[in-house]
Design a protein around this motif. Structure first.
Motif, PDB file in Angstrom:
ATOM      1  N   PRO A 140       0.829  -1.208   0.000  1.00 17.14           N
ATOM      2  CA  PRO A 140       0.000   0.000   0.000  1.00 17.14           C
ATOM      3  C   PRO A 140       0.867   1.263   0.000  1.00 17.14           C
ATOM      4  O   PRO A 140       1.881   1.328   0.701  1.00 17.14           O
ATOM      5  N   LYS A 141       0.485   2.249  -0.787  1.00 13.23           N
ATOM      6  CA  LYS A 141       1.287   3.469  -0.922  1.00 13.23           C
ATOM      7  C   LYS A 141       1.526   4.168   0.415  1.00 13.23           C
ATOM      8  O   LYS A 141       2.574   4.753   0.626  1.00 13.23           O
ATOM      9  N   ARG A 142       0.570   4.093   1.317  1.00 13.61           N
ATOM     10  CA  ARG A 142       0.752   4.784   2.597  1.00 13.61           C
ATOM     11  C   ARG A 142       1.843   4.144   3.453  1.00 13.61           C
ATOM     12  O   ARG A 142       2.310   4.747   4.412  1.00 13.61           O
ATOM     13  N   TYR A 143       2.268   2.926   3.106  1.00 10.17           N
ATOM     14  CA  TYR A 143       3.356   2.263   3.825  1.00 10.17           C
ATOM     15  C   TYR A 143       4.639   2.186   2.996  1.00 10.17           C
ATOM     16  O   TYR A 143       5.590   1.512   3.384  1.00 10.17           O
ATOM     17  N   ALA A 144       4.660   2.882   1.879  1.00 10.35           N
ATOM     18  CA  ALA A 144       5.799   2.779   0.957  1.00 10.35           C
ATOM     19  C   ALA A 144       7.116   3.178   1.622  1.00 10.35           C
ATOM     20  O   ALA A 144       8.144   2.521   1.419  1.00 10.35           O
ATOM     21  N   ILE A 145       7.119   4.238   2.412  1.00 11.80           N
ATOM     22  CA  ILE A 145       8.364   4.674   3.050  1.00 11.80           C
ATOM     23  C   ILE A 145       8.838   3.631   4.057  1.00 11.80           C
ATOM     24  O   ILE A 145      10.038   3.328   4.126  1.00 11.80           O
ATOM     25  N   THR A 146       7.928   3.030   4.788  1.00  7.82           N
ATOM     26  CA  THR A 146       8.297   1.981   5.752  1.00  7.82           C
ATOM     27  C   THR A 146       8.934   0.803   5.034  1.00  7.82           C
ATOM     28  O   THR A 146       9.987   0.298   5.455  1.00  7.82           O
ATOM     29  N   TYR A 147       8.341   0.359   3.936  1.00  8.71           N
ATOM     30  CA  TYR A 147       8.899  -0.769   3.185  1.00  8.71           C
ATOM     31  C   TYR A 147      10.217  -0.393   2.504  1.00  8.71           C
ATOM     32  O   TYR A 147      11.143  -1.201   2.441  1.00  8.71           O
ATOM     33  N   ARG A 148      10.313   0.840   2.023  1.00  4.39           N
ATOM     34  CA  ARG A 148      11.567   1.315   1.443  1.00  4.39           C
ATOM     35  C   ARG A 148      12.667   1.298   2.494  1.00  4.39           C
ATOM     36  O   ARG A 148      13.788   0.862   2.242  1.00  4.39           O
ATOM     37  N   ASN A 149      12.355   1.764   3.703  1.00  5.99           N
ATOM     38  CA  ASN A 149      13.348   1.787   4.780  1.00  5.99           C
ATOM     39  C   ASN A 149      13.798   0.376   5.160  1.00  5.99           C
ATOM     40  O   ASN A 149      14.985   0.147   5.390  1.00  5.99           O
ATOM     41  N   LYS A 150      12.871  -0.565   5.197  1.00  2.00           N
ATOM     42  CA  LYS A 150      13.237  -1.965   5.478  1.00  2.00           C
ATOM     43  C   LYS A 150      14.181  -2.492   4.403  1.00  2.00           C
ATOM     44  O   LYS A 150      15.168  -3.162   4.702  1.00  2.00           O
ATOM     45  N   TYR A 151      13.877  -2.190   3.169  1.00  2.00           N
ATOM     46  CA  TYR A 151      14.729  -2.608   2.052  1.00  2.00           C
ATOM     47  C   TYR A 151      16.137  -2.049   2.225  1.00  2.00           C
ATOM     48  O   TYR A 151      17.132  -2.764   2.057  1.00  2.00           O
ATOM     49  N   MET A 152      16.238  -0.761   2.533  1.00  2.00           N
ATOM     50  CA  MET A 152      17.543  -0.119   2.690  1.00  2.00           C
ATOM     51  C   MET A 152      18.350  -0.793   3.794  1.00  2.00           C
ATOM     52  O   MET A 152      19.545  -1.058   3.622  1.00  2.00           O
ATOM     53  N   VAL A 153      17.713  -1.099   4.900  1.00  4.50           N
ATOM     54  CA  VAL A 153      18.395  -1.762   6.018  1.00  4.50           C
ATOM     55  C   VAL A 153      18.853  -3.157   5.611  1.00  4.50           C
ATOM     56  O   VAL A 153      19.984  -3.562   5.890  1.00  4.50           O
ATOM     57  N   GLU A 154      17.988  -3.898   4.954  1.00  4.19           N
ATOM     58  CA  GLU A 154      18.323  -5.277   4.591  1.00  4.19           C
ATOM     59  C   GLU A 154      19.496  -5.343   3.617  1.00  4.19           C
ATOM     60  O   GLU A 154      20.281  -6.288   3.654  1.00  4.19           O
ATOM     61  N   LYS A 155      19.650  -4.354   2.774  1.00  5.43           N
ATOM     62  CA  LYS A 155      20.756  -4.321   1.820  1.00  5.43           C
ATOM     63  C   LYS A 155      22.051  -3.799   2.437  1.00  5.43           C
ATOM     64  O   LYS A 155      23.133  -4.052   1.925  1.00  5.43           O
ATOM     65  N   ALA A 156      21.944  -3.061   3.540  1.00  2.00           N
ATOM     66  CA  ALA A 156      23.083  -2.331   4.094  1.00  2.00           C
ATOM     67  C   ALA A 156      24.060  -3.215   4.870  1.00  2.00           C
ATOM     68  O   ALA A 156      23.672  -4.176   5.525  1.00  2.00           O
ATOM     69  N   ASP A 157      25.321  -2.824   4.776  1.00  2.00           N
ATOM     70  CA  ASP A 157      26.351  -3.381   5.648  1.00  2.00           C
ATOM     71  C   ASP A 157      26.420  -2.586   6.947  1.00  2.00           C
ATOM     72  O   ASP A 157      26.722  -3.138   8.006  1.00  2.00           O
ATOM     73  N   TYR A 158      26.166  -1.285   6.863  1.00  2.00           N
ATOM     74  CA  TYR A 158      26.196  -0.393   8.015  1.00  2.00           C
ATOM     75  C   TYR A 158      24.981   0.514   7.981  1.00  2.00           C
ATOM     76  O   TYR A 158      24.539   0.932   6.913  1.00  2.00           O
TER      77      TYR A 158
END
Length: 151
Positions: free
Chosen positions: A99-117
């Motif tokens: 859902p678009k209203r949760y897009a930033i939350t899902y984007r943030n999860k993606y960023m964390v999962e890809k990150a080393d730091y």
């Protein structure tokens, strides 16, 4: 290597915080190639962008990546065109089924999962930055938190 950033929308930048981020990047990234995943919203995101841009001036192997939560035509016309002038690339995680209203939350999860730091400014236990911080902790990411929050 990927470094991502998360922090509260309300944030007061300081020379001390900037020096801490630059020292962290120098220690963990150094001269290695790295992508800096940035969100582009709020005062901490703006500060993180400025720090990464400054770091990139002396470290050409750094790439500034805007990770966008939306891919609608309106958003592309009104927001992404501006971001194209600031970042080396724009990345859209595959979250169109969310859902678009949760897009930033899902984007943030993606960023964390890809990150080393994860570089954070989390000073209290509510809001989107805190949720992202908790996700990073659950994923056992190395977190450098400028905030005074302790769990």
């Amino acid at each position: 290597m990927i470094v991502t950033f998360c922090g509260h929308a309300r944030f007061s930048k300081s020379e001390d915080y900037e020096q801490k981020i630059l020292a962290f990047l120098e220690e963990k990234v150094g001269v290695l190639p790295a992508d800096m995943y940035l969100g582009g919203y709020g005062e901490f995101d703006s500060f993180a962008y400025d720090c990464c841009k400054k770091y990139k001036e002396t470290h050409p192997n750094i790439s500034l990546v805007f990770v966008t939560p939306y891919l609608t035509t309106d958003y592309q016309c009104n927001h992404l065109q501006y971001q194209e002038t600031r970042y080396d690339s724009i990345l859209y995680p595959e979250i169109e089924d969310k859902p678009k209203r949760y897009a930033i939350t899902y984007r943030n999860k993606y960023m964390v999962e890809k990150a080393d730091y994860v570089v954070a400014y989390v000073s209290h236990n509510w809001g989107g930055a805190y949720t992202t911080y908790r996700h990073a902790k659950r994923k056992h990411k190395e977190i450098f938190n400028l905030g005074n929050f302790k769990e």
